[in-house]
Design a protein around this motif. Structure first.
Motif, mmCIF file in Angstrom:
data_model
loop_
_atom_site.group_PDB
_atom_site.id
_atom_site.type_symbol
_atom_site.label_atom_id
_atom_site.label_comp_id
_atom_site.label_asym_id
_atom_site.label_seq_id
_atom_site.Cartn_x
_atom_site.Cartn_y
_atom_site.Cartn_z
ATOM 1 N N GLU A 10 -4.629 3.295 37.138
ATOM 2 C CA GLU A 10 -5.338 2.858 35.938
ATOM 3 C C GLU A 10 -6.668 2.256 36.369
ATOM 4 N N ARG A 11 -7.752 2.759 35.782
ATOM 5 C CA ARG A 11 -9.081 2.261 36.129
ATOM 6 C C ARG A 11 -9.840 1.868 34.865
ATOM 7 N N ALA A 12 -10.649 0.837 34.995
ATOM 8 C CA ALA A 12 -11.558 0.439 33.923
ATOM 9 C C ALA A 12 -12.901 1.116 34.178
ATOM 10 N N VAL A 13 -13.354 1.927 33.214
ATOM 11 C CA VAL A 13 -14.597 2.683 33.362
ATOM 12 C C VAL A 13 -15.518 2.369 32.192
ATOM 13 N N ASP A 14 -16.741 2.070 32.475
ATOM 14 C CA ASP A 14 -17.735 1.738 31.448
ATOM 15 C C ASP A 14 -17.966 2.945 30.536
ATOM 16 N N PRO A 15 -17.667 2.835 29.226
ATOM 17 C CA PRO A 15 -17.857 3.978 28.317
ATOM 18 C C PRO A 15 -19.301 4.455 28.244
ATOM 19 N N GLU A 20 -21.434 10.194 33.911
ATOM 20 C CA GLU A 20 -21.403 9.929 35.343
ATOM 21 C C GLU A 20 -19.962 9.823 35.852
ATOM 22 N N ALA A 21 -19.109 9.150 35.070
ATOM 23 C CA ALA A 21 -17.715 8.974 35.472
ATOM 24 C C ALA A 21 -16.979 10.303 35.502
ATOM 25 N N THR A 22 -17.261 11.172 34.526
ATOM 26 C CA THR A 22 -16.612 12.483 34.476
ATOM 27 C C THR A 22 -16.962 13.306 35.708
ATOM 28 N N ALA A 23 -18.231 13.311 36.070
ATOM 29 C CA ALA A 23 -18.659 14.041 37.267
ATOM 30 C C ALA A 23 -18.022 13.443 38.523
ATOM 31 N N TRP A 24 -17.872 12.120 38.534
ATOM 32 C CA TRP A 24 -17.267 11.442 39.675
ATOM 33 C C TRP A 24 -15.800 11.841 39.847
ATOM 34 N N VAL A 25 -15.073 11.871 38.737
ATOM 35 C CA VAL A 25 -13.660 12.274 38.785
ATOM 36 C C VAL A 25 -13.526 13.702 39.294
ATOM 37 N N GLN A 26 -14.353 14.605 38.775
ATOM 38 C CA GLN A 26 -14.279 16.006 39.199
ATOM 39 C C GLN A 26 -14.590 16.153 40.686
ATOM 40 N N TRP A 77 -15.844 8.755 48.556
ATOM 41 C CA TRP A 77 -15.799 9.007 47.109
ATOM 42 C C TRP A 77 -15.553 7.719 46.326
ATOM 43 N N LEU A 78 -14.601 6.910 46.766
ATOM 44 C CA LEU A 78 -14.338 5.635 46.090
ATOM 45 C C LEU A 78 -15.579 4.754 46.083
ATOM 46 N N GLY A 79 -16.321 4.764 47.192
ATOM 47 C CA GLY A 79 -17.529 3.944 47.276
ATOM 48 C C GLY A 79 -18.593 4.349 46.273
ATOM 49 N N THR A 80 -18.678 5.651 45.985
ATOM 50 C CA THR A 80 -19.699 6.113 45.037
ATOM 51 C C THR A 80 -19.383 5.726 43.594
ATOM 52 N N GLY A 81 -18.134 5.321 43.308
ATOM 53 C CA GLY A 81 -17.770 4.972 41.938
ATOM 54 C C GLY A 81 -17.594 3.488 41.694
ATOM 55 N N ARG A 82 -17.861 2.660 42.690
ATOM 56 C CA ARG A 82 -17.603 1.221 42.554
ATOM 57 C C ARG A 82 -18.449 0.552 41.478
ATOM 58 N N ASP A 83 -19.607 1.128 41.165
ATOM 59 C CA ASP A 83 -20.485 0.492 40.176
ATOM 60 C C ASP A 83 -19.971 0.625 38.753
#
Length: 201
Positions: A10-15, A20-26, A77-83
């Motif tokens: 479970e992750r909290a992602v800024d709506p 950006e989040a969708t591209a990160w997940v892919q 990959w995890l590091g690129t999504g920390r923001d």
């Protein structure tokens, strides 16, 4: 006996950063797909304006999962999504916990390619995959439990003195023997065989 492991995160992602989040997940799914043992992955948003995302990925066993989780690619990959993505809860599901787990809701579900295939896995396909209703889950369990219990009952009937054993001890012995058989072999096999029916609306 090695068995598949499903990891639920479970992750909290800024709506406000949904694109950006969708591209990160892919990107994460594409990286995982290159590792041995990867069986598939998916993600679910709790709602259009929700901060909560549920992400699933599955590996064939503990060893391949550990290799992926400690790989340099995943750490990068995890590091690129920390923001914009904060991990809040992680669960590992094996055996009975993983029989019926599937993403539910608005999801992107990307499976591993077939063995020997050189084609890239599909990405960006949006669909709805529902957990089987409780009655289908009950039927699945019964389909496994009935024949196993029947065979066990017939076999122990030939044991001298079995009928003289107190009911409490007979039930205890039966459940101790059948529970691991059902959990590790029978029910996973049954759910694999009838999965198309389980996933049918």
């Amino acid at each position: 006996m090695a068995q598949p492991i499903t990891v639920s995160i479970e992750r909290a992602v800024d709506p406000a950063r949904i694109t950006e989040a969708t591209a990160w997940v892919q990107a994460g799914i594409q990286l995982a797909n290159k590792h041995p043992g990867f069986l598939g992955s998916g993600w679910v948003r709790a709602g259009d304006d929700s901060w909560t995302w549920h992400m699933l990925y599955r590996f064939s066993d503990e060893q391949t999962l550990t290799t992926w989780e400690h790989s340099p690619e995943r750490q990068w990959w995890l590091g690129t999504g920390r923001d914009f993505a904060t991990e809040s809860r992680v669960e590992r599901r094996t055996g009975i916990e993983g029989w019926f787990d599937q993403p539910v809701g608005r999801s992107v579900d990307v499976g591993a390619p077939e063995t020997g295939s050189t084609a890239s896995p599909p990405t960006g396909s949006i669909g709805t995959v529902a957990v089987p209703p409780r009655w289908k889950q009950a039927v699945s369990i019964w389909l496994g439990f009935f024949p196993v219990n029947l065979v066990f009952s017939l076999l122990v009937a030939f044991l001298p003195g079995w009928e003289d054993v107190a009911v409490l001890w007979r039930v205890l012995i039966t459940t101790l023997v059948l529970t691991p058989i059902m959990t590790f072999w029978v029910l996973p096999a049954v759910t694999r065989l009838i999965r198309p029916w389980l996933q049918r609306p």
